[in-house]
Structures are given as C-alpha cells and as structure tokens.
Design a protein around this motif. Structure first.
Motif, mmCIF file in Angstrom:
data_model
loop_
_atom_site.group_PDB
_atom_site.id
_atom_site.type_symbol
_atom_site.label_atom_id
_atom_site.label_comp_id
_atom_site.label_asym_id
_atom_site.label_seq_id
_atom_site.Cartn_x
_atom_site.Cartn_y
_atom_site.Cartn_z
ATOM 1 N N ASP A 172 0.853 -1.179 0.000
ATOM 2 C CA ASP A 172 0.000 0.000 0.000
ATOM 3 C C ASP A 172 0.895 1.238 0.000
ATOM 4 O O ASP A 172 2.099 1.144 0.263
ATOM 5 N N TYR A 173 0.293 2.350 -0.300
ATOM 6 C CA TYR A 173 1.063 3.597 -0.339
ATOM 7 C C TYR A 173 0.426 4.625 0.592
ATOM 8 O O TYR A 173 -0.795 4.839 0.559
ATOM 9 N N ARG A 174 1.236 5.199 1.446
ATOM 10 C CA ARG A 174 0.784 6.232 2.372
ATOM 11 C C ARG A 174 1.397 7.572 1.987
ATOM 12 O O ARG A 174 2.577 7.669 1.643
ATOM 13 N N GLU A 175 0.558 8.588 2.071
ATOM 14 C CA GLU A 175 1.004 9.932 1.679
ATOM 15 C C GLU A 175 1.829 10.574 2.787
ATOM 16 O O GLU A 175 1.424 10.581 3.945
ATOM 17 N N ARG A 232 4.821 13.056 -1.110
ATOM 18 C CA ARG A 232 5.284 11.829 -1.757
ATOM 19 C C ARG A 232 4.534 10.629 -1.210
ATOM 20 O O ARG A 232 3.973 10.675 -0.105
ATOM 21 N N GLN A 233 4.505 9.557 -2.003
ATOM 22 C CA GLN A 233 3.830 8.316 -1.626
ATOM 23 C C GLN A 233 4.879 7.323 -1.111
ATOM 24 O O GLN A 233 5.806 6.967 -1.836
ATOM 25 N N ARG A 234 4.733 6.917 0.129
ATOM 26 C CA ARG A 234 5.679 5.977 0.726
ATOM 27 C C ARG A 234 5.080 4.571 0.725
ATOM 28 O O ARG A 234 3.997 4.350 1.282
#
Length: 286
Positions: A229-232, A244-246
């Motif tokens: 998943d990607y967290r902002e 950025r998306q981590r």
C-alpha cells in the motif's frame, strides 16, 4: 551267412534294450525324472494394482454447466492529446468477468470461447484446471469436450493470466460432481497439478472489483496474506511543501476488510476452496 546272422542278432538285442529303457522312463514318476524332463517350476504371481473405475460424465440435463464471476486485472489504453502530440497511457484496473463451463459430447478437447480475447497463459490455465478437476473426480472426459466461456467488459480487448485457474477447476468439479456454487463468493488464485492454490497480483484492484460486483467474500491464496500500500507523506522545507507516496506492507485481509468492507479468507488447497465455494445445503426442516 553266419556273419549276417550275428548282425541280425546284435540288432535284435539293441532294439530290445531300447524298448525296455523307454518303458521304464514312461512309467517312472515325474518327480524322479531329471531336471530336463521334470515339470516346470511354478512362477510367483505378482499382485495386480487396483485402479478406481472412471466415472461417467453427465453431458445433458441439470449439472452440465456452471458459471461464476471472477475478478481480473484489465488494461485500458487512454489517449491524451497534449498540444500537437498524442500520449498513450496504460491503466490497470480490476473488473469482474463471467466465467462459465459446459461439458458436452466430444473428443476430449478443452475449448475457450471468449469475449474479449484470452491470451495463451489463460488458455494454459484452462487446460491445467481441467486436468486437476478430472483427476480429483476420476471422471472420464475422453468422449467429452470442455467449453469455457468468458464474458468481460466490451471496452476491453484482451485478458490474460492464470488467476482464474482455481475458479475454473471448481466450476468443472461442480458440473462433474453436480453441486451448486455460492454466488456471493468469488476467488482469485492459480492452481497447480497438486491442487494447491497459488498467489496472484493486483489484489487490491481485484478486491475493489469484487466489492463493486456485490460479492461478500473474496478468497485468496495463503501466499497473498501481504500486499503493498502507499501512504502519503508531506514534508515542508521552508516555504516548499513536498508530497510523496511511501510504500508500506500491510496485512491483505485486515486492509481490505477495513477499507472496502468485503470479507477476505485465505486458502491453500482445492479442498479448502471447495468448502467455501459450495452453496449451503437447503434447509429441509420446514
């Protein structure tokens, strides 16, 4: 004359001795004969393997066809015109397609009839699914044709991949063994020759498609228990703000159930999958 008489006498004696010898050999018990004349030795009989009989295949009437919706990843090409130039962008998203199977009299063929077109990997998965189902049910399919039909969105040109393999095995088994399927459930996963359910990609997109399709349970391989998943993340440097998306690894079941509201269950074998995809037995108590 005397020489001739002696010769005849010798021949007569030899003939008499030979007849006596043959008479003794004929009357002697077989066990007393020499090995060359005795009865042959008994050979050991090897045990015969027991093979379960093949079952006849039902090719008409109830139970000759089955269908279910399965989530897949489809690719769409969007064309964006920026000034005098055209840009093509490939977008992947989840979609539900209807997969059905029918058993008809034939020549032992596996046929795939698709709208849209299916790639070679999908067709290989169909052949493997038939092999697994036939081995499990011990059905004789040599005089039957297996026809898989796939109906997808009209704006999709092609679908490929092995992620419907597990479902195709279950569909064929439901025909061969004549049981109903639970339409509120769907599955995405590969299958191997031993009946093990394998992992696939695009779990989140497929879960979103299953949720939109009204499914209440999505079954995954046990190897798909984690997903990306990607967290902002927002960082400020003076007057500059950077977003950025981590990427992070999350538990697939927990994330999908919390974010999408659809239940998730892991399975590892075809037997586990069958337990969840079979329709509940009708209540005959009333």
């Amino acid at each position: 004359m005397r020489i001739r008489e002696k010769t005849l006498t010798i021949l007569f004696v030899l003939s008499l001795v030979a007849n006596v010898f043959l008479l003794v050999v004929v009357l002697m018990p077989a066990d007393d004969l020499s090995p060359a004349l005795s009865k042959p030795e008994e050979t050991e009989t090897l045990p015969t393997a027991t093979v379960a009989p093949l079952l006849p295949v039902k090719v008409a009437g109830n139970g000759s066809a089955a269908s279910m919706q399965v989530p897949v990843i489809v690719q769409k090409i969007e064309v964006d015109r920026g000034g005098p130039l055209f840009y093509e962008e490939v977008i992947e998203e989840g979609a539900m397609v209807n997969v059905s199977v029918e058993v008809v009299p034939g020549k032992g063929r596996v046929l795939v009839q698709t709208t849209p077109l299916m790639g070679m990997v999908f067709q290989d998965a169909a052949n493997l699914a038939v092999t697994v189902a036939a081995n499990r049910s011990r059905a004789d399919l040599t005089k039957s044709d297996i026809i898989f039909s796939i109906q997808g969105p009209e704006d999709i040109s092609e679908i490929d991949g092995p992620s419907a393999g597990a479902l195709m095995s279950v569909l064929l088994l439901s025909v061969l063994e004549d049981f109903a399927l639970n339409e509120s459930v769907t599955v995405t996963g590969t299958i191997d020759e031993n009946g093990s359910i394998g992992p696939v990609g695009g779990i989140l997109e497929k879960a979103e498609a299953a949720q939109r399709g009204g499914k209440t349970l999505l079954i995954l391989s046990g190897e798909n228990d984690q997903m990306l998943d990607y967290r902002e993340e927002i960082q400020s440097f003076g007057g500059l703000r950077i977003v950025r998306q981590r990427p992070i690894i999350v538990d697939s079941k927990e994330f999908i159930e919390e974010e999408l509201g659809i239940r998730v269950k892991y399975v590892n074998t075809l037997d586990d999958l069958l337990a969840d995809l079979r329709a509940p037995a009708p209540d005959r108590s009333s």
